[in-house]
Scaffold this motif. Structure first.
Motif, PDB file in Angstrom:
ATOM      1  N   GLY A  42       0.824  -1.210   0.000  1.00 30.53           N
ATOM      2  CA  GLY A  42       0.000   0.000   0.000  1.00 30.53           C
ATOM      3  C   GLY A  42       0.856   1.258   0.000  1.00 30.53           C
ATOM      4  O   GLY A  42       2.082   1.208  -0.161  1.00 30.53           O
ATOM      5  N   PHE A  43       0.190   2.366   0.226  1.00 30.17           N
ATOM      6  CA  PHE A  43       0.845   3.683   0.151  1.00 30.17           C
ATOM      7  C   PHE A  43       1.931   3.838   1.229  1.00 30.17           C
ATOM      8  O   PHE A  43       3.127   3.883   0.921  1.00 30.17           O
ATOM      9  CB  PHE A  43      -0.248   4.753   0.236  1.00 30.17           C
ATOM     10  N   ILE A  44       1.542   3.878   2.500  1.00 29.08           N
ATOM     11  CA  ILE A  44       2.550   4.086   3.556  1.00 29.08           C
ATOM     12  C   ILE A  44       3.471   2.864   3.631  1.00 29.08           C
ATOM     13  O   ILE A  44       4.695   2.982   3.779  1.00 29.08           O
ATOM     14  CB  ILE A  44       1.890   4.339   4.931  1.00 29.08           C
ATOM     15  N   ASP A  64       0.259  -9.005   1.697  1.00 28.87           N
ATOM     16  CA  ASP A  64      -0.771  -8.075   1.229  1.00 28.87           C
ATOM     17  C   ASP A  64      -1.770  -8.851   0.389  1.00 28.87           C
ATOM     18  O   ASP A  64      -1.388  -9.781  -0.323  1.00 28.87           O
ATOM     19  CB  ASP A  64      -0.111  -6.948   0.399  1.00 28.87           C
ATOM     20  N   PHE A  67      -5.874  -5.462  -2.028  1.00 26.29           N
ATOM     21  CA  PHE A  67      -7.192  -4.827  -2.137  1.00 26.29           C
ATOM     22  C   PHE A  67      -7.021  -3.364  -2.562  1.00 26.29           C
ATOM     23  O   PHE A  67      -7.659  -2.898  -3.511  1.00 26.29           O
ATOM     24  CB  PHE A  67      -7.967  -4.943  -0.819  1.00 26.29           C
ATOM     25  N   THR A  68      -6.176  -2.620  -1.862  1.00 29.30           N
ATOM     26  CA  THR A  68      -5.913  -1.234  -2.258  1.00 29.30           C
ATOM     27  C   THR A  68      -4.440  -1.012  -2.605  1.00 29.30           C
ATOM     28  O   THR A  68      -4.055   0.081  -2.995  1.00 29.30           O
ATOM     29  CB  THR A  68      -6.321  -0.242  -1.146  1.00 29.30           C
ATOM     30  N   GLY A  69      -3.624  -2.043  -2.422  1.00 25.61           N
ATOM     31  CA  GLY A  69      -2.193  -1.908  -2.721  1.00 25.61           C
ATOM     32  C   GLY A  69      -1.868  -2.541  -4.059  1.00 25.61           C
ATOM     33  O   GLY A  69      -2.731  -3.108  -4.716  1.00 25.61           O
ATOM     34  N   ASP A  89      -4.082 -12.806   2.975  1.00 24.84           N
ATOM     35  CA  ASP A  89      -5.079 -11.979   3.642  1.00 24.84           C
ATOM     36  C   ASP A  89      -4.877 -12.145   5.152  1.00 24.84           C
ATOM     37  O   ASP A  89      -4.890 -13.279   5.653  1.00 24.84           O
ATOM     38  CB  ASP A  89      -6.471 -12.465   3.201  1.00 24.84           C
ATOM     39  N   VAL A  90      -4.717 -11.042   5.872  1.00 23.75           N
ATOM     40  CA  VAL A  90      -4.396 -11.160   7.305  1.00 23.75           C
ATOM     41  C   VAL A  90      -5.568 -11.706   8.127  1.00 23.75           C
ATOM     42  O   VAL A  90      -5.384 -12.012   9.310  1.00 23.75           O
ATOM     43  CB  VAL A  90      -3.896  -9.823   7.921  1.00 23.75           C
ATOM     44  N   LEU A 104       0.118  -2.950   9.145  1.00 21.90           N
ATOM     45  CA  LEU A 104      -0.567  -1.840   8.468  1.00 21.90           C
ATOM     46  C   LEU A 104      -1.804  -2.302   7.703  1.00 21.90           C
ATOM     47  O   LEU A 104      -2.605  -1.470   7.273  1.00 21.90           O
ATOM     48  CB  LEU A 104       0.369  -1.161   7.454  1.00 21.90           C
ATOM     49  N   THR A 145      -0.598   0.346  13.109  1.00 20.36           N
ATOM     50  CA  THR A 145      -0.896   1.695  12.600  1.00 20.36           C
ATOM     51  C   THR A 145      -2.368   1.977  12.870  1.00 20.36           C
ATOM     52  O   THR A 145      -3.235   1.656  12.085  1.00 20.36           O
ATOM     53  CB  THR A 145      -0.601   1.818  11.089  1.00 20.36           C
ATOM     54  N   TYR A 176     -14.275   1.111  10.456  1.00 17.12           N
ATOM     55  CA  TYR A 176     -12.876   1.544  10.466  1.00 17.12           C
ATOM     56  C   TYR A 176     -12.477   2.091  11.839  1.00 17.12           C
ATOM     57  O   TYR A 176     -11.563   1.592  12.470  1.00 17.12           O
ATOM     58  CB  TYR A 176     -12.661   2.600   9.387  1.00 17.12           C
ATOM     59  N   LYS A 180     -10.450  -0.029  14.533  1.00 21.94           N
ATOM     60  CA  LYS A 180      -9.101   0.320  15.020  1.00 21.94           C
ATOM     61  C   LYS A 180      -9.091   0.431  16.543  1.00 21.94           C
ATOM     62  O   LYS A 180      -8.094   0.132  17.192  1.00 21.94           O
ATOM     63  CB  LYS A 180      -8.636   1.643  14.404  1.00 21.94           C
ATOM     64  N   THR A 206      -2.096  11.332   6.124  1.00 15.13           N
ATOM     65  CA  THR A 206      -0.768  11.295   5.508  1.00 15.13           C
ATOM     66  C   THR A 206      -0.938  11.274   3.991  1.00 15.13           C
ATOM     67  O   THR A 206      -1.883  10.667   3.487  1.00 15.13           O
ATOM     68  CB  THR A 206      -0.028  10.049   6.031  1.00 15.13           C
ATOM     69  N   ARG A 217      -9.264   9.974  -1.130  1.00 15.30           N
ATOM     70  CA  ARG A 217      -8.900  10.865  -0.024  1.00 15.30           C
ATOM     71  C   ARG A 217      -8.637  12.268  -0.588  1.00 15.30           C
ATOM     72  O   ARG A 217      -8.380  12.445  -1.777  1.00 15.30           O
ATOM     73  CB  ARG A 217      -7.696  10.308   0.734  1.00 15.30           C
TER      74      ARG A 217
HETATM   75  N1  LIG Z   1      -2.707   7.335   5.100  1.00 18.16           N
HETATM   76  C1  LIG Z   1      -3.299   7.847   6.162  1.00 18.16           C
HETATM   77  O1  LIG Z   1      -3.620   9.028   6.188  1.00 18.16           O
HETATM   78  C2  LIG Z   1      -3.559   7.019   7.378  1.00 18.16           C
HETATM   79  C3  LIG Z   1      -4.033   7.651   8.515  1.00 18.16           C
HETATM   80  C4  LIG Z   1      -4.282   6.903   9.655  1.00 18.16           C
HETATM   81  C5  LIG Z   1      -4.002   5.557   9.667  1.00 18.16           C
HETATM   82  N2  LIG Z   1      -3.520   4.958   8.557  1.00 18.16           N
HETATM   83  C6  LIG Z   1      -3.276   3.519   8.617  1.00 18.16           C
HETATM   84  O2  LIG Z   1      -2.051   3.189   7.979  1.00 18.16           O
HETATM   85  C7  LIG Z   1      -2.172   1.951   7.295  1.00 18.16           C
HETATM   86  C8  LIG Z   1      -1.770   2.096   5.847  1.00 18.16           C
HETATM   87  O3  LIG Z   1      -2.579   3.067   5.238  1.00 18.16           O
HETATM   88  P1  LIG Z   1      -2.356   3.520   3.728  1.00 18.16           P
HETATM   89  O4  LIG Z   1      -2.733   4.933   3.643  1.00 18.16           O
HETATM   90  O5  LIG Z   1      -1.019   3.093   3.275  1.00 18.16           O
HETATM   91  O6  LIG Z   1      -3.490   2.689   2.995  1.00 18.16           O
HETATM   92  P2  LIG Z   1      -3.470   1.741   1.737  1.00 18.16           P
HETATM   93  O7  LIG Z   1      -4.870   1.392   1.449  1.00 18.16           O
HETATM   94  O8  LIG Z   1      -2.641   2.318   0.645  1.00 18.16           O
HETATM   95  O9  LIG Z   1      -2.692   0.450   2.279  1.00 18.16           O
HETATM   96  C9  LIG Z   1      -3.290  -0.600   2.961  1.00 18.16           C
HETATM   97  C10 LIG Z   1      -2.703  -1.902   2.454  1.00 18.16           C
HETATM   98  O10 LIG Z   1      -3.285  -2.991   3.192  1.00 18.16           O
HETATM   99  C11 LIG Z   1      -3.671  -4.006   2.268  1.00 18.16           C
HETATM  100  N3  LIG Z   1      -4.769  -4.762   2.864  1.00 18.16           N
HETATM  101  C12 LIG Z   1      -6.021  -4.343   3.138  1.00 18.16           C
HETATM  102  N4  LIG Z   1      -6.738  -5.329   3.717  1.00 18.16           N
HETATM  103  C13 LIG Z   1      -5.905  -6.399   3.813  1.00 18.16           C
HETATM  104  C14 LIG Z   1      -6.061  -7.720   4.309  1.00 18.16           C
HETATM  105  N5  LIG Z   1      -7.217  -8.143   4.822  1.00 18.16           N
HETATM  106  N6  LIG Z   1      -4.998  -8.562   4.240  1.00 18.16           N
HETATM  107  C15 LIG Z   1      -3.821  -8.154   3.696  1.00 18.16           C
HETATM  108  N7  LIG Z   1      -3.624  -6.917   3.214  1.00 18.16           N
HETATM  109  C16 LIG Z   1      -4.652  -6.050   3.272  1.00 18.16           C
HETATM  110  C17 LIG Z   1      -4.068  -3.240   1.012  1.00 18.16           C
HETATM  111  O11 LIG Z   1      -4.088  -4.033  -0.147  1.00 18.16           O
HETATM  112  C18 LIG Z   1      -3.006  -2.159   0.977  1.00 18.16           C
HETATM  113  O12 LIG Z   1      -1.849  -2.577   0.317  1.00 18.16           O
HETATM  114  C19 LIG Z   1      -3.612   1.484   7.507  1.00 18.16           C
HETATM  115  O13 LIG Z   1      -3.634   0.601   8.612  1.00 18.16           O
HETATM  116  C20 LIG Z   1      -4.345   2.750   7.863  1.00 18.16           C
HETATM  117  O14 LIG Z   1      -5.459   2.501   8.667  1.00 18.16           O
HETATM  118  C21 LIG Z   1      -3.299   5.649   7.408  1.00 18.16           C
END
Ligand SMILES: NC(=O)c1ccc[n+]([C@@H]2O[C@H](COP(=O)([O-])OP(=O)(O)OC[C@H]3O[C@@H](n4cnc5c(N)ncnc54)[C@H](O)[C@@H]3O)[C@@H](O)[C@H]2O)c1
Ligand SMILES: O=C(O)[C@H]1O[C@H](OP(=O)(O)OP(=O)(O)OC[C@H]2O[C@@H](n3ccc(=O)[nH]c3=O)[C@H](O)[C@@H]2O)[C@H](O)[C@@H](O)[C@@H]1O
Length: 346
Positions: A42-44, A64, A67-69, A89-90, A104, A145, A176, A180, A206, A217
């Motif tokens: 994913g992003f972060i 991973d 789903f969104t990555g 899948d976690v 994450l 996270t 959500y 969390k 972020t 977002r």
């Molecule tokens: N970006 C932000 O502003 C922000 C703010 C607060 C918290 N967070 C937390 O940081 C983390 C990463 O956020 P992000 O912005 O990178 O989001 P993102 O959607 O880009 O990344 C999430 C990743 O988790 C994977 N994923 C989702 N469900 C899954 C599952 N069941 N099994 C395996 N993989 C799974 C997705 O495919 C993706 O690669 C998340 O936990 C999010 O809640 C992010």
């Protein structure tokens, strides 16, 4: 055993952490740090992987479900001897031997986490239980996270870690934010009951390169809209505020938290606070002064104001963000233009 400081009432470890796997003491063992990053595509997560891979003593395993990555976010590491990528899948158990877990995995954009809310809550609850079970079995330290959304629509401003929040338990965002909150509860219960070494980051909005273009977002929406000459969609009333942290600052904070002695929860975010109208004006001015700004309906339970109090992060981690919004936007613009194939007009 690492000295560990818990920072709040009832946060005292009652048990020493479980012994790491005997494999760690085996003669043939190569003393690399084995790090699992869930949601690492994913992003972060992918930026975190880049930083962790810079250290030659780290071996990184990403799990991973995409789903969104995307694998594309990790393409520079695929095939690297210190890197492994697992489609997993976690919400299903995972058996790997690791020393640290950055947990994450969870869709983060409201349009994605609301798409299948039952799956989102399963990811937060069962996914976190599975990762804690893994941490317990192998004696790994685990970082969650979490999010500023645990404060809900906050009645305290700026938000400090000891604020318990104002959260709707039955709303469309609850999968959500309540998810969390349960994940945080599980982390502390495993810490108290089983002595697991835990770290909790409460991340505030972020942004940066590699966000999905149509992620939904606000920063990615406004940037993509400005680049495509589409009106910027400010959701009403437009006076709601957020604080935006650039992704490299966030990754630095997460690693400091993991490596330090404090369990958290610790707020990680940039305290610079903007209304959504101000953000739209800034993006317009910096990226496309011709573009229109329009107002659109909002979604239920949108928090009205959000800004982190980062006193703890400063004092306990020696961390504070370095990149201001006006310096971060051009870095993200460059990435978005490349991916959209649209050059700057002037
Ligand atoms: N970006 C932000 O502003 C922000 C703010 C607060 C918290 N967070 C937390 O940081 C983390 C990463 O956020 P992000 O912005 O990178 O989001 P993102 O959607 O880009 O990344 C999430 C990743 O988790 C994977 N994923 C989702 N469900 C899954 C599952 N069941 N099994 C395996 N993989 C799974 C997705 O495919 C993706 O690669 C998340 O936990 C999010 O809640 C992010
Ligand atoms: O930082 C956090 O803790 C949480 O913040 C975000 O949730 P949210 O702040 O609602 O993020 P956005 O969807 O980017 O919305 C921010 C604000 O922008 C507004 N918005 C959004 C999109 C848009 O096109 N226009 C617009 O005005 C929304 O109404 C909202 O007030 C993320 O989605 C979560 O992953 C994260 O956990």
């Amino acid at each position: 055993m690492a000295k560990e400081v818990s920072n709040g009432p009832n946060h005292v470890t009652s048990k020493p952490p479980p012994e790491p796997s005997p494999l760690r003491r085996a003669k043939f063992f190569k003393a690399n740090m084995r790090i699992l990053v869930t949601g690492g595509a994913g992003f972060i997560g992918s930026h975190l992987v880049d930083k962790l891979m810079e250290n030659e003593k780290n071996e990184v395993i990403v799990v991973d479900n995409y789903f969104t990555g995307s694998k594309d976010n990790l393409r520079q590491w695929i095939g690297h001897p210190r890197f492994e990528l697992i489609r997993h899948d976690v919400t299903e158990p995972l058996l790997v031997e690791v020393d640290q877990i950055y947990h994450l995995a969870c869709p983060a954009s409201p349009i994605f986490y609301k798409y299948n809310p039952v799956k989102t809550i399963k990811t937060n609850v069962i996914g976190t239980l599975n990762m804690l079970g893994l941490a317990k079995r192998v004696g790994a330290r685990i970082l969650l996270t979490s999010t500023s959304e645990v404060y809900g629509d906050p009645l305290v401003h700026p938000q400090t870690e000891d604020y318990w929040g104002n959260v709707n338990p039955i709303g469309v965002r609850s999968c959500y934010d309540e998810g969390k909150r349960v994940a945080e509860t599980l982390m502390f219960d495993y810490h108290r009951q089983h002595g697991i070494e835990i770290r909790i980051a409460r991340i505030f909005n972020t942004y940066g390169p590699r966000m999905n273009i149509d992620d939904g977002r606000v920063v990615s929406n406004f940037l993509a809209q400005a680049i495509r000459d589409e009106a910027l969609t400010v959701q009403l009333p437009g006076t709601q505020t957020r604080s935006f942290c650039y992704v490299s600052d966030m990754v630095d904070g997460l690693i400091r938290l993991m490596e330090g002695d404090n369990t958290g929860p610790i707020n990680l975010g940039n305290p610079g606070e903007f209304t959504m109208l101000e953000l739209a004006e800034t993006v317009k001015e910096m990226i496309n002064p011709e573009v229109e700004i329009m107002t659109v309906e909002n979604t239920p339970d949108d928090p009205r104001q959000r800004k982190p109090d980062i006193t703890k992060a400063k004092e306990l981690l020696g961390w504070e963000p370095k990149i201001k919004l006006r310096d971060g936007i051009p870095l993200m613009e460059e990435d978005f233009r490349k991916r959209l194939g649209i050059l700057r007009k002037n």
